[in-house]
Enzyme design. Sequence first.
Site, PDB file in Angstrom:
ATOM      1  N   CYS A  61       2.314  -6.985  14.858  1.00 14.29           N
ATOM      2  CA  CYS A  61       3.659  -6.396  15.003  1.00 14.29           C
ATOM      3  C   CYS A  61       4.730  -7.483  15.019  1.00 14.29           C
ATOM      4  O   CYS A  61       5.911  -7.174  14.923  1.00 14.29           O
ATOM      5  CB  CYS A  61       3.807  -5.634  16.314  1.00 14.29           C
ATOM      6  SG  CYS A  61       2.701  -4.268  16.562  1.00 14.29           S
ATOM      7  N   CYS A 114       1.886  -9.578  19.964  1.00 13.57           N
ATOM      8  CA  CYS A 114       0.995  -9.095  18.894  1.00 13.57           C
ATOM      9  C   CYS A 114       1.457  -9.689  17.576  1.00 13.57           C
ATOM     10  O   CYS A 114       2.606  -9.452  17.159  1.00 13.57           O
ATOM     11  CB  CYS A 114       1.004  -7.565  18.812  1.00 13.57           C
ATOM     12  SG  CYS A 114       0.156  -6.972  17.315  1.00 13.57           S
ATOM     13  N   CYS A 167      -3.255  -4.367  21.209  1.00  8.10           N
ATOM     14  CA  CYS A 167      -2.052  -3.703  20.721  1.00  8.10           C
ATOM     15  C   CYS A 167      -2.434  -2.292  20.289  1.00  8.10           C
ATOM     16  O   CYS A 167      -3.403  -2.100  19.546  1.00  8.10           O
ATOM     17  CB  CYS A 167      -1.491  -4.486  19.531  1.00  8.10           C
ATOM     18  SG  CYS A 167      -0.340  -3.522  18.545  1.00  8.10           S
ATOM     19  N   HIS A 172       0.858  -1.187   0.000  1.00  2.00           N
ATOM     20  CA  HIS A 172       0.000   0.000   0.000  1.00  2.00           C
ATOM     21  C   HIS A 172       0.891   1.232   0.000  1.00  2.00           C
ATOM     22  O   HIS A 172       2.129   1.116  -0.005  1.00  2.00           O
ATOM     23  CB  HIS A 172      -1.001  -0.033   1.159  1.00  2.00           C
ATOM     24  CG  HIS A 172      -0.394  -0.102   2.531  1.00  2.00           C
ATOM     25  ND1 HIS A 172       0.526   0.800   3.001  1.00  2.00           N
ATOM     26  CD2 HIS A 172      -0.589  -0.987   3.561  1.00  2.00           C
ATOM     27  CE1 HIS A 172       0.873   0.516   4.225  1.00  2.00           C
ATOM     28  NE2 HIS A 172       0.213  -0.592   4.605  1.00  2.00           N
ATOM     29  N   HIS A 222      -2.143  -1.952  16.310  1.00  5.89           N
ATOM     30  CA  HIS A 222      -3.088  -2.659  15.446  1.00  5.89           C
ATOM     31  C   HIS A 222      -4.532  -2.640  15.957  1.00  5.89           C
ATOM     32  O   HIS A 222      -5.430  -3.108  15.255  1.00  5.89           O
ATOM     33  CB  HIS A 222      -2.631  -4.112  15.245  1.00  5.89           C
ATOM     34  CG  HIS A 222      -1.430  -4.209  14.351  1.00  5.89           C
ATOM     35  ND1 HIS A 222      -0.139  -4.126  14.828  1.00  5.89           N
ATOM     36  CD2 HIS A 222      -1.326  -4.317  13.006  1.00  5.89           C
ATOM     37  CE1 HIS A 222       0.703  -4.197  13.809  1.00  5.89           C
ATOM     38  NE2 HIS A 222       0.012  -4.313  12.698  1.00  5.89           N
ATOM     39  N   HIS A 233       3.899   1.552   2.466  1.00  7.22           N
ATOM     40  CA  HIS A 233       5.132   0.847   2.070  1.00  7.22           C
ATOM     41  C   HIS A 233       5.840   1.615   0.950  1.00  7.22           C
ATOM     42  O   HIS A 233       7.063   1.767   0.954  1.00  7.22           O
ATOM     43  CB  HIS A 233       4.820  -0.564   1.564  1.00  7.22           C
ATOM     44  CG  HIS A 233       4.014  -1.397   2.510  1.00  7.22           C
ATOM     45  ND1 HIS A 233       2.829  -1.986   2.153  1.00  7.22           N
ATOM     46  CD2 HIS A 233       4.227  -1.727   3.809  1.00  7.22           C
ATOM     47  CE1 HIS A 233       2.346  -2.656   3.192  1.00  7.22           C
ATOM     48  NE2 HIS A 233       3.170  -2.515   4.204  1.00  7.22           N
ATOM     49  N   LYS A 276      -3.095   5.899  11.379  1.00  5.84           N
ATOM     50  CA  LYS A 276      -2.104   5.281  10.499  1.00  5.84           C
ATOM     51  C   LYS A 276      -2.839   4.502   9.418  1.00  5.84           C
ATOM     52  O   LYS A 276      -3.694   3.660   9.725  1.00  5.84           O
ATOM     53  CB  LYS A 276      -1.230   4.321  11.314  1.00  5.84           C
ATOM     54  CG  LYS A 276      -0.184   3.614  10.473  1.00  5.84           C
ATOM     55  CD  LYS A 276       0.595   2.598  11.292  1.00  5.84           C
ATOM     56  CE  LYS A 276       1.638   1.927  10.447  1.00  5.84           C
ATOM     57  NZ  LYS A 276       1.794   0.505  10.694  1.00  5.84           N
ATOM     58  N   LYS A 295      -3.893  -1.615   5.847  1.00  2.00           N
ATOM     59  CA  LYS A 295      -4.843  -2.541   5.231  1.00  2.00           C
ATOM     60  C   LYS A 295      -5.709  -3.195   6.299  1.00  2.00           C
ATOM     61  O   LYS A 295      -6.900  -3.390   6.116  1.00  2.00           O
ATOM     62  CB  LYS A 295      -4.072  -3.635   4.473  1.00  2.00           C
ATOM     63  CG  LYS A 295      -3.618  -3.212   3.084  1.00  2.00           C
ATOM     64  CD  LYS A 295      -4.621  -3.675   2.035  1.00  2.00           C
ATOM     65  CE  LYS A 295      -4.295  -3.134   0.667  1.00  2.00           C
ATOM     66  NZ  LYS A 295      -3.440  -4.003  -0.113  1.00  2.00           N
TER      67      LYS A 295
END
Length: 518
Positions: free
Chosen positions: A133, A130, A147, A21, A150, A24, A303, A306
């Site tokens: 992560c 997690c 987490c 995405h 996430h 990255h 953040k 996806k």
Amino acid sequence: MAADKSFYLTTPIYYVNDAPHIGHAYTTVAGDVLTRWHRQRGESVWFLTGTDEHGQKVLNTAQSNNTKPQDWCDRLVDSAWKPVWQDLNIANDDFIRTTEKRHTIRVQNFLQGLKDAGHIYAGKFEGPYCIGCEEFKLPGDLDKGMCKIHSKPVEMLSEDNWFFKLSAFVGPLLEHYKSNPGACEPASARNEVISFLEGEVRDLSISRSTFDWGIPVPWDTKQVIYVWFDALLNYATAVGLGDEPDSEGGKKFAKTWPADVHLVGKDILRFHAIIWPAMLMAAGVAVPKKVFAHGWLLVGGEKMSKSKLTGIAPSDITKDFGVDAFRYYFLKAIPFGSDGSFSWEDMAARYTSELANDFGNLASRLIAMIEKYCDNKIPQVAKDNELAQSLTQTVKTADDAICALDFQGGINAIMDFCKQVNGYVTIKQPWVVAKDAANKAQLDEILYNTAESLRALAVLLHPVMPEVTEKLWQSLGASSLGAIGDQQISKVSNWGQLPAGSVVTKTEVLFPRLEEVK
Ligand code: MSP
């Protein structure tokens, strides 16, 4: 260190649980721009990217797609990761996959070396983990059992594992960052690392025993090496870590190591600025010169990711705006090191005003005027001292900024020069001057100065926008100066390079109007 050491830059290696995405792509494009810039400084450069293929996250994704993990990784790498980097014009020198033998063997040798040197011991890990992560969490990392990164529940692990004596390196790491502030940037990232080191640092579990998708621990093959311990080593295994000095790998290592810059997102800073250098210190290998943590691309204030369904694929943007505008936008709009919100409106506004109007129109007007008034040929060499001096300053400012990873500052300096050239054309009014044939010499001067400025702009913007600048280079008839990618930053401001008489050609519009592309 080898005298001819390469400038060695890495991106994180990305998890192949999904396709890339724009988060990255942000890191990889920044790395590409920086390495292209260093190549144009005449340096030998090595640019590495790749994929992180082991661990529970990738395994779970493969299983939920009824696929063997290796097949899943092969498919994603070939159908998604490599093609996206190609589409975005990423000129990496190497691509490492952590399932490659060149990596797994060197990882095992490295770990065995740490064990033999007494840095590894058997212990029991109990606590939260997690999977998103791939990280053993501390109570402060969680919010109501979830987490914080996430927003997903963690797993409670209780395993007999192998541990790395990370805590033994707290002192040397603190000393390292205090005496080399440039080793972790920006300052906010360095402060975070220092305050983490000043807290309680526990030893690190570096193996897992409840699944087998990983590199076996060499002396205990029922366990696989913890995915981060495996992944971090990619930066060094890819360039020959541990190979005999006179072998091919050993020579490559001497030429590239230590890495000049590890580019990472701020979420993975601690792995890179604490665990990774500690692993290297334990092995007696030089630590990287700089870990640079950039901010997050935010969508709706969070953040972009996806897993939170806010992921945007690079192609969602490039299909309308093109690859060059994509590369330009994120580096120009967001200070590297800070978070930045992505919005279509801001992207469209900058595309139109900065790229289509300021840069694209300047080029098309100039080419059209040279066609009309100069029979398609670059006129006699002339020099406007103000433009020439300002170009010299622009190159210096841009070079200092980009080498310091201040992409925004560097691009601003270049685009300010572009604005100045537009101002020059507006004031000089060549279309008015052209009305009287007696003014031909004056007209030629104006057009030469503008063309020469565009030559410099093409070279300076080439690392950021390789495609349009190549088109402009051709259009200006500048190929006789050599390939645009071979033009040196240090020589850009030598005025008068564009040869008189070069034939210009009209090209397609560099940045089509948005109504036309939609
Ligand atoms: N596999 C690990 C890295 C191992 S490196 C030895 C990993 N992979 S990742 O695919 O999850 O993320 C890789 C990078 O993408 C990180 O630097 C991360 O910060 C970045 N980004 C992911 N989402 C992002 C944004 N929304 N914005 C900016 N960068 C983001 O972590």
